[in-house]
Design a protein around this motif. Structure first.
Motif, short mmCIF file in Angstrom:
data_model
loop_
_atom_site.label_atom_id
_atom_site.label_comp_id
_atom_site.label_asym_id
_atom_site.label_seq_id
_atom_site.Cartn_x
_atom_site.Cartn_y
_atom_site.Cartn_z
N TYR A 223 0.82 -1.23 0.00
CA TYR A 223 0.00 0.00 0.00
C TYR A 223 0.86 1.27 0.00
CZ TYR A 223 -3.50 3.35 1.74
OH TYR A 223 -4.31 4.43 1.91
N THR A 235 -5.79 0.57 -3.39
CA THR A 235 -6.20 0.93 -2.03
C THR A 235 -7.22 -0.10 -1.53
OG1 THR A 235 -7.98 2.37 -2.75
CG2 THR A 235 -5.80 3.39 -2.53
N SER A 236 -7.62 0.03 -0.28
CA SER A 236 -8.41 -1.05 0.34
C SER A 236 -9.87 -1.07 -0.13
CB SER A 236 -8.39 -0.88 1.85
OG SER A 236 -9.14 0.26 2.24
N ARG A 237 -10.38 0.05 -0.56
CA ARG A 237 -11.82 0.20 -0.88
C ARG A 237 -12.70 -0.19 0.32
NH1 ARG A 237 -14.01 0.24 -6.50
NH2 ARG A 237 -12.28 0.60 -7.94
N GLN A 270 -3.88 6.55 7.24
CA GLN A 270 -5.10 6.99 6.56
C GLN A 270 -6.30 6.89 7.49
OE1 GLN A 270 -2.95 8.30 4.20
NE2 GLN A 270 -5.02 8.56 3.39
N ASN A 334 -8.68 8.15 -3.88
CA ASN A 334 -8.39 9.42 -3.21
C ASN A 334 -7.65 10.41 -4.11
OD1 ASN A 334 -8.27 11.13 -0.78
ND2 ASN A 334 -6.07 10.78 -0.97
N ASP A 365 -19.61 5.98 0.06
CA ASP A 365 -19.01 6.25 1.38
C ASP A 365 -19.27 7.70 1.81
OD1 ASP A 365 -17.17 7.96 0.05
OD2 ASP A 365 -15.63 6.44 -0.06
C1 LIG Z 1 -12.73 15.77 -2.20
C2 LIG Z 1 -12.70 14.53 -1.34
C3 LIG Z 1 -13.87 14.00 -0.82
C4 LIG Z 1 -13.83 12.86 -0.01
N1 LIG Z 1 -15.01 12.35 0.50
C5 LIG Z 1 -14.98 11.27 1.31
C6 LIG Z 1 -16.17 10.75 1.86
O1 LIG Z 1 -17.27 11.27 1.66
N2 LIG Z 1 -16.08 9.62 2.63
C7 LIG Z 1 -14.88 9.01 2.89
O2 LIG Z 1 -14.86 8.00 3.59
N3 LIG Z 1 -13.74 9.52 2.41
C8 LIG Z 1 -13.75 10.62 1.62
N4 LIG Z 1 -12.57 11.11 1.13
C9 LIG Z 1 -11.30 10.53 1.59
C10 LIG Z 1 -10.72 9.42 0.71
O3 LIG Z 1 -10.65 9.82 -0.62
C11 LIG Z 1 -11.48 8.11 0.80
O4 LIG Z 1 -11.68 7.75 2.15
C12 LIG Z 1 -10.69 6.98 0.13
O5 LIG Z 1 -10.44 7.29 -1.21
C13 LIG Z 1 -11.48 5.69 0.22
O6 LIG Z 1 -10.84 4.67 -0.48
P1 LIG Z 1 -10.19 3.45 0.28
O7 LIG Z 1 -11.14 2.89 1.24
O8 LIG Z 1 -9.64 2.54 -0.75
O9 LIG Z 1 -9.02 4.17 1.07
P2 LIG Z 1 -7.63 3.65 1.63
O10 LIG Z 1 -6.59 4.42 0.91
O11 LIG Z 1 -7.54 2.19 1.61
O12 LIG Z 1 -7.61 4.18 3.13
C14 LIG Z 1 -8.17 3.42 4.22
C15 LIG Z 1 -9.26 4.22 4.90
O13 LIG Z 1 -8.72 5.39 5.47
C16 LIG Z 1 -9.69 6.44 5.40
N5 LIG Z 1 -9.14 7.55 4.60
C17 LIG Z 1 -8.24 7.47 3.61
N6 LIG Z 1 -7.94 8.71 3.15
C18 LIG Z 1 -8.69 9.57 3.86
C19 LIG Z 1 -8.85 10.99 3.87
N7 LIG Z 1 -8.18 11.78 3.04
N8 LIG Z 1 -9.74 11.52 4.72
C20 LIG Z 1 -10.44 10.75 5.57
N9 LIG Z 1 -10.32 9.42 5.62
C21 LIG Z 1 -9.47 8.84 4.78
C22 LIG Z 1 -10.92 5.88 4.73
O14 LIG Z 1 -11.84 5.49 5.72
C23 LIG Z 1 -10.36 4.68 3.97
O15 LIG Z 1 -11.32 3.66 3.75
C24 LIG Z 1 -12.59 12.25 0.29
C25 LIG Z 1 -11.42 12.80 -0.24
C26 LIG Z 1 -11.47 13.91 -1.04
C27 LIG Z 1 -10.19 14.49 -1.57
#
Ligand SMILES: Cc1cc2nc3c(=O)[nH]c(=O)nc-3n(C[C@H](O)[C@H](O)[C@H](O)COP(=O)(O)OP(=O)(O)OC[C@H]3O[C@@H](n4cnc5c(N)ncnc54)[C@H](O)[C@@H]3O)c2cc1C
Length: 459
Positions: A223, A235-237, A270, A334, A365
């Motif tokens: 990661y 990423t984990s989704r 994250q 992200n 989400d």
């Molecule tokens: C404009 C914008 C809007 C967003 N809106 C949301 C939203 O409505 N809901 C949401 O859950 N995330 C949001 N995010 C944060 C982030 O983009 C997503 O959590 C992430 O892309 C989810 O994919 P993942 O589970 O594969 O993340 P991974 O990269 O696998 O990360 C693991 C977990 O960490 C948390 N995380 C990761 N990055 C962030 C971050 N920047 N801020 C807060 N938590 C984070 C999430 O819960 C995520 O599932 C947003 C980011 C941006 C830039």
């Protein structure tokens, strides 16, 4: 006390579930209650994608409770009224609930506490259910400081703070036989208007645990190096499962912290970002709508440009790829979220609230804390320590989609363009360009940059 009530909210799970655990300790019989909140629907927060995921999550929770001898009780209406009604019907002395962070959740909590108290019952609110660290548990030094405004010092304190241990799923749940339940709601009942995106993930705790297990085995280790790789999708989704509480952030942090690889460390970081935004919102509920740190922006609004952005027709392939993925999957990487949000708020200089609303309409989400505060971070009205940085979509494309595979996946009309040339179709010669049914850029990047810098008083 014979009966306690466990009011589910953003914690739709049985593993590591402090609310249910406490209710089961408080009384021999428990009412596991979920109220389909008409207030949320009325505020426009119930959208087809999240309704579909929620319907799956409720069905899965009910199935898990039935395996343990119980069932989920469903009611529809105002959460406070319905919870008080079920408590009165069953004689429940205590109602257990996870602490929320949004202004809406806090008001609901206060109202519920007061109405239960008036009826001689009590509300027990549990921390560290929807976040790993409760808002307010990790604070900067100094009098009067109620939250961290910068992530890095927050993360240091967050890492050093203790964590509660992980709770096992209950073996059995006894539900009072006479308590009436409505049918489990379908996505259509939860949100009658509109269709869900075609490629949504399956909701629920079991699907979330399967995904986490698989990702822990084969994704987490890499990661650190791959988290920004747009076509790699590495990423984990897990975000929708965290949003609905099908997975416990405390459990995820424990499991990842038990490993020593850099991937696990990056993943925990994250999860801390998630807590960070929750603690900002808990301290400043108004940041869901108003600038956290205003820059005095006088935003533009051009309907045609905003429509082009929403539909993935801006003429910038990497931006359009992201916006089309969002429409198709209700989810976005992200890096793609950051670059499409920067394009809207800085290159087109459109109010972050316009983009945040569109994301909330689609994201499975979609979440007030993470969405609104990440939008503010990108727009430079939030907690970014470099509020005027602009993400140039061409530079982003070169770095995070160097061969153009992400763009070709989501913008099929450009699939015939090999390699990085797919990022700049406007550079093709006349007849070649005409072969591609794809729009010209809605804005010149240099003009957009000058406009933004002037608006922010930087030149
Ligand atoms: C404009 C914008 C809007 C967003 N809106 C949301 C939203 O409505 N809901 C949401 O859950 N995330 C949001 N995010 C944060 C982030 O983009 C997503 O959590 C992430 O892309 C989810 O994919 P993942 O589970 O594969 O993340 P991974 O990269 O696998 O990360 C693991 C977990 O960490 C948390 N995380 C990761 N990055 C962030 C971050 N920047 N801020 C807060 N938590 C984070 C999430 O819960 C995520 O599932 C947003 C980011 C941006 C830039």
């Amino acid at each position: 006390m014979d009966v306690a009530l466990c009011l589910f909210s953003s914690d739709l799970r049985l593993h590591d579930q402090p609310v249910l655990h406490a209710a089961l300790r408080a009384a021999p019989q428990v009412v596991p209650l979920f109220v389909v909140d008409t207030g949320i629907a009325g505020a426009g927060f119930m959208v087809p994608n999240r309704a579909a995921f929620l319907a799956d999550a409720l069905a899965d929770l009910d199935a898990g409770l039935r395996e343990r001898g119980g069932r989920l009780v469903i009611r529809t209406g105002d959460v406070v009224t319905e919870t008080c009604r079920v408590a009165a019907e069953t004689g429940a002395g205590e109602v257990h609930l996870a602490a929320g962070v949004s202004g809406y959740a806090l008001r609901r909590e206060r109202r519920l506490g007061a109405e239960l108290a008036a009826a001689g019952r009590s509300l027990v609110v549990h921390d560290a259910v929807i976040t790993a660290q409760p808002p307010g548990a990790v604070l900067p030094s100094g009098p009067g400081k109620d939250h961290f405004a910068v992530f890095t010092p927050y993360f240091r304190r967050w890492q050093a703070a203790g964590r509660r241990s992980v709770l096992p799923a209950p073996r059995s749940v006894r539900v009072p036989a006479e308590v009436r339940s409505e049918k489990l709601p379908s996505a259509q009942v939860l949100c009658p208007d509109g269709e869900p995106s075609p490629a949504l993930p399956e909701g629920g705790e079991r699907a979330g645990r399967r995904r986490f297990g698989a990702w822990q085995r084969s994704g987490m280790a890499g990661y650190q190096d791959r988290q920004d790789d747009l076509p790699g999708d590495a990423t984990s989704r897990l975000s929708p499962y965290l949003h609905f509480g099908c997975l416990s952030p405390v459990e995820l942090v424990h499991k990842a912290s038990g490993r020593s690889d850099a991937g696990a460390e990056a993943f925990v970081r994250q999860l801390a970002w998630r807590d960070f935004h929750h603690q900002v919102l808990a301290a400043r509920p108004g940041a869901a709508r108003a600038d956290y740190r205003t820059k005095g922006d006088r935003w533009r609004y051009d309907g045609a440009e905003v429509t082009a952005w929403k539909e993935g027709l801006t003429g910038y392939p990497v931006v359009d790829a992201g916006m089309r993925q969002l429409l198709h999957e209700g989810w976005l990487h992200n890096r793609a979220r950051m670059l499409v949000a920067s394009f809207l708020t800085k290159t087109l200089y459109v109010d972050w609230r316009v983009g945040a609303r569109h994301f909330l309409d689609l994201l499975v989400d979609g979440d007030v804390a993470n969405n609104q505060l990440n939008w503010q971070w990108v727009a430079g009205t939030g907690t970014d320590t470099r509020p005027n940085r602009v993400l140039n979509p061409l530079v982003q494309a070169r770095r995070f989609d160097p061969e153009g595979a992400y763009v070709r996946r989501w913008v099929p009309e450009l699939a015939g363009l090999a390699g990085p040339a797919v990022h700049q179709p406007w550079k093709l010669s006349g007849p070649e360009r005409a072969a591609y049914d794809y729009p010209d850029p809605v804005v010149d990047l240099a003009d957009g940059l000058v406009r933004f810098r002037r608006a922010r008083g930087l030149e």
